[in-house]
Scaffold this motif. Sequence first.
Motif, PDB file in Angstrom:
ATOM      1  N   LEU A 257       0.837  -1.682  -0.044  1.00 21.85           N
ATOM      2  CA  LEU A 257      -0.218   0.393   0.273  1.00 21.85           C
ATOM      3  C   LEU A 257       0.623   1.198  -0.125  1.00 21.85           C
ATOM      4  O   LEU A 257       0.203   2.415  -0.486  1.00 21.85           O
ATOM      5  CB  LEU A 257      -0.927  -0.102   1.351  1.00 21.85           C
ATOM      6  CG  LEU A 257      -2.298  -0.817   1.058  1.00 21.85           C
ATOM      7  CD1 LEU A 257      -2.586  -1.070   2.316  1.00 21.85           C
ATOM      8  CD2 LEU A 257      -3.368  -0.282   0.393  1.00 21.85           C
ATOM      9  N   PHE A 258       1.712   1.705   0.554  1.00 22.52           N
ATOM     10  CA  PHE A 258       2.786   2.301   0.477  1.00 22.52           C
ATOM     11  C   PHE A 258       3.373   2.965  -0.507  1.00 22.52           C
ATOM     12  O   PHE A 258       3.839   3.642  -1.125  1.00 22.52           O
ATOM     13  CB  PHE A 258       4.269   2.023   2.024  1.00 22.52           C
ATOM     14  CG  PHE A 258       3.157   3.012   3.620  1.00 22.52           C
ATOM     15  CD1 PHE A 258       2.402   3.672   3.578  1.00 22.52           C
ATOM     16  CD2 PHE A 258       3.803   1.500   3.937  1.00 22.52           C
ATOM     17  CE1 PHE A 258       2.539   3.661   5.000  1.00 22.52           C
ATOM     18  CE2 PHE A 258       3.428   1.339   5.558  1.00 22.52           C
ATOM     19  CZ  PHE A 258       2.364   2.399   5.508  1.00 22.52           C
ATOM     20  N   HIS A 259       3.945   1.838  -1.310  1.00 23.16           N
ATOM     21  CA  HIS A 259       4.332   1.728  -2.359  1.00 23.16           C
ATOM     22  C   HIS A 259       3.109   2.400  -3.743  1.00 23.16           C
ATOM     23  O   HIS A 259       4.078   2.955  -4.696  1.00 23.16           O
ATOM     24  CB  HIS A 259       5.507   0.665  -2.580  1.00 23.16           C
ATOM     25  CG  HIS A 259       6.260   0.211  -2.464  1.00 23.16           C
ATOM     26  ND1 HIS A 259       7.128   1.416  -1.584  1.00 23.16           N
ATOM     27  CD2 HIS A 259       7.147  -1.163  -1.995  1.00 23.16           C
ATOM     28  CE1 HIS A 259       8.552   0.286  -1.207  1.00 23.16           C
ATOM     29  NE2 HIS A 259       8.081  -0.775  -0.943  1.00 23.16           N
ATOM     30  N   ARG A 260       2.483   1.644  -3.644  1.00 22.36           N
ATOM     31  CA  ARG A 260       1.204   1.763  -4.490  1.00 22.36           C
ATOM     32  C   ARG A 260       0.734   3.640  -4.902  1.00 22.36           C
ATOM     33  O   ARG A 260       0.673   3.538  -5.294  1.00 22.36           O
ATOM     34  CB  ARG A 260       0.148   0.702  -3.991  1.00 22.36           C
ATOM     35  CG  ARG A 260      -1.254   0.607  -5.358  1.00 22.36           C
ATOM     36  CD  ARG A 260      -0.111   0.407  -6.516  1.00 22.36           C
ATOM     37  NE  ARG A 260      -1.021   0.154  -7.608  1.00 22.36           N
ATOM     38  CZ  ARG A 260      -1.863   0.761  -8.570  1.00 22.36           C
ATOM     39  NH1 ARG A 260      -1.177   2.392  -8.522  1.00 22.36           N
ATOM     40  NH2 ARG A 260      -2.316   1.196  -8.925  1.00 22.36           N
ATOM     41  N   SER A 261       0.853   3.545  -3.391  1.00 22.81           N
ATOM     42  CA  SER A 261       0.545   4.871  -3.178  1.00 22.81           C
ATOM     43  C   SER A 261       1.127   6.003  -3.584  1.00 22.81           C
ATOM     44  O   SER A 261       0.420   7.378  -4.481  1.00 22.81           O
ATOM     45  CB  SER A 261       0.282   5.745  -1.546  1.00 22.81           C
ATOM     46  OG  SER A 261       1.466   5.929  -1.236  1.00 22.81           O
ATOM     47  N   ARG A 262       2.101   6.031  -4.404  1.00 24.54           N
ATOM     48  CA  ARG A 262       3.120   6.576  -5.230  1.00 24.54           C
ATOM     49  C   ARG A 262       2.763   6.681  -6.555  1.00 24.54           C
ATOM     50  O   ARG A 262       3.850   7.795  -7.803  1.00 24.54           O
ATOM     51  CB  ARG A 262       4.528   6.550  -4.574  1.00 24.54           C
ATOM     52  CG  ARG A 262       4.942   6.890  -3.157  1.00 24.54           C
ATOM     53  CD  ARG A 262       6.794   7.476  -3.145  1.00 24.54           C
ATOM     54  NE  ARG A 262       6.890   5.338  -3.208  1.00 24.54           N
ATOM     55  CZ  ARG A 262       7.533   4.332  -2.172  1.00 24.54           C
ATOM     56  NH1 ARG A 262       7.028   4.860  -1.245  1.00 24.54           N
ATOM     57  NH2 ARG A 262       8.047   4.018  -2.413  1.00 24.54           N
ATOM     58  N   ASP A 285      -1.229   9.396  -2.804  1.00 27.70           N
ATOM     59  CA  ASP A 285      -2.691   9.014  -2.458  1.00 27.70           C
ATOM     60  C   ASP A 285      -2.583   8.919  -0.843  1.00 27.70           C
ATOM     61  O   ASP A 285      -2.438   7.518  -0.566  1.00 27.70           O
ATOM     62  CB  ASP A 285      -2.877   8.011  -3.367  1.00 27.70           C
ATOM     63  CG  ASP A 285      -4.493   7.075  -3.080  1.00 27.70           C
ATOM     64  OD1 ASP A 285      -5.169   7.298  -1.902  1.00 27.70           O
ATOM     65  OD2 ASP A 285      -4.769   6.399  -4.097  1.00 27.70           O
ATOM     66  N   ARG A 286      -3.532   9.081  -0.355  1.00 28.23           N
ATOM     67  CA  ARG A 286      -2.718   9.559   0.791  1.00 28.23           C
ATOM     68  C   ARG A 286      -4.126   8.313   2.081  1.00 28.23           C
ATOM     69  O   ARG A 286      -3.670   8.113   2.750  1.00 28.23           O
ATOM     70  CB  ARG A 286      -3.361  10.962   1.818  1.00 28.23           C
ATOM     71  CG  ARG A 286      -2.107  11.649   1.341  1.00 28.23           C
ATOM     72  CD  ARG A 286      -0.809  11.361   1.774  1.00 28.23           C
ATOM     73  NE  ARG A 286       0.422  12.398   1.632  1.00 28.23           N
ATOM     74  CZ  ARG A 286       1.592  12.254   1.770  1.00 28.23           C
ATOM     75  NH1 ARG A 286       1.780  11.433   2.852  1.00 28.23           N
ATOM     76  NH2 ARG A 286       2.286  13.004   1.528  1.00 28.23           N
ATOM     77  N   THR A 287      -4.969   8.765   1.056  1.00 25.35           N
ATOM     78  CA  THR A 287      -5.977   7.790   1.568  1.00 25.35           C
ATOM     79  C   THR A 287      -5.088   5.766   1.659  1.00 25.35           C
ATOM     80  O   THR A 287      -5.124   5.172   2.129  1.00 25.35           O
ATOM     81  CB  THR A 287      -6.897   7.018   0.978  1.00 25.35           C
ATOM     82  OG1 THR A 287      -7.819   8.280   0.696  1.00 25.35           O
ATOM     83  CG2 THR A 287      -8.156   5.947   0.936  1.00 25.35           C
ATOM     84  N   MET A 288      -4.896   5.721   0.570  1.00 25.57           N
ATOM     85  CA  MET A 288      -4.039   4.387   0.931  1.00 25.57           C
ATOM     86  C   MET A 288      -2.790   4.143   1.305  1.00 25.57           C
ATOM     87  O   MET A 288      -2.562   2.965   1.718  1.00 25.57           O
ATOM     88  CB  MET A 288      -3.404   4.117  -1.114  1.00 25.57           C
ATOM     89  CG  MET A 288      -3.052   2.307  -1.459  1.00 25.57           C
ATOM     90  SD  MET A 288      -2.665   2.228  -2.475  1.00 25.57           S
ATOM     91  CE  MET A 288      -4.401   2.786  -3.689  1.00 25.57           C
TER      92      MET A 288
END
Length: 423
Positions: A257-262, A285-288
């Motif tokens: 999730l941390f990586h995908r948020s970027r 993506d701050r929600t992610m």
Amino acid sequence: MDAQLTRVAREEGGRLLALLADRVGGIDQAEECLQEAYLRAATAWDASGVPDNPAAWVYTVARNAGIDRLRREKASAQRVSAQARVLGAGVVDDANGSVGRDGTNGPDEVQAALLIAEYSTVGDEQLRLMLLCCHPALAPDVQVALTLRLAGGLTTAEIAAAYLVPEATVAQRIVRAKRKIRDAGIPLTIPADLSERAAVLTAALALIFNEGYLAHTEAAGTLTRTELADQAIRLTATAADALPDEPELGGLLAVELFHRSRERARADADGVLVRLDDQDRALWDRTMVARGYAALSLALAQRRMGPWQVQAMIAAEHTRDQPDWARIVRYYDLLLTMTPGAVAELNRAVAVAEADGPQAGLDALEAIEGLDNYHLLHAARAHLLARLGRDAEAGAHWRRAASLTHNPSELAFVAARLLETET
């Protein structure tokens, strides 16, 4: 049409296989039925258009193919009839004209609702398939490869790229694994003790995400295969929910999730890779990110630290406006006590450079062995040499990195850095 069919095979193939394996007599039979359904879809959708629910369409045709297969293969008419009644519950027979065996007519509204409802309740079936692939009777590398192929939907070429081994080697592993499952009669069930299988499952899910987050093949054409990365997150979330006593699954989910948020900030308008430090954080993506922190908190609450939780803490540190690089170095020191490895040493060296300067990072890089053919080692060395003003040496390592890079977005980044050192 081709794009829709590819999407179904890629994103829904594991779920379809999981459902069909229970209903048509095994994994091999389910795979054959799925391939038959894909072939029929290629013709039918081209002629009459893509259906409203393409995955349910494929499932219907594949399941019907399984019923037909049982009718042909079972010697006893009584057994055929019993199996067909179980497998065909809710499926209207050809004589009624609702569902053609080639799927071209499609189900009526009531029938469609039943099929979609059945398809949507995959839950435990997919988890059983993943855990079957991770059976202790199979060698660890075979377990991961089989999970990637059946539950993750990766091709043998993609698995080979992730493993850095020949494609033929991966194909042989998968064939042998499926033969062993069939010959030994290994059941598609959830075992009482999941500890051993959970570790292999976590490794397999991580490889699926890695291939999606940074595509290893030039054919991908992009930095990220978003559908594959999102599929890995869905599979990991499913496994983490079903196995709440396995905190490493939660740690992996947080990393993903941390990586995908970027994602929106990782490449520029021309598709060229953007380094983490240069990314526009407003695009994250701050929600992610918040979902990642929630997953990490749940994992850490169990007080059973593992390497994926440590990696999640490192990834979490990168979400801050000012990462604490000394803390990140300490996290890598902890990670290396759990799982020693050259790639982790490389990442630690990069963190050392940020904490203590480029020469300290370069010294740490020089101590790493076994990554001479890894493009990121040469890219890191080139970056640090450039920071020290040693452009000629940096250019040599950028060229070496370019020769080892296959992803077009990364290659464009490396080419731009090489040009900078030569001008």
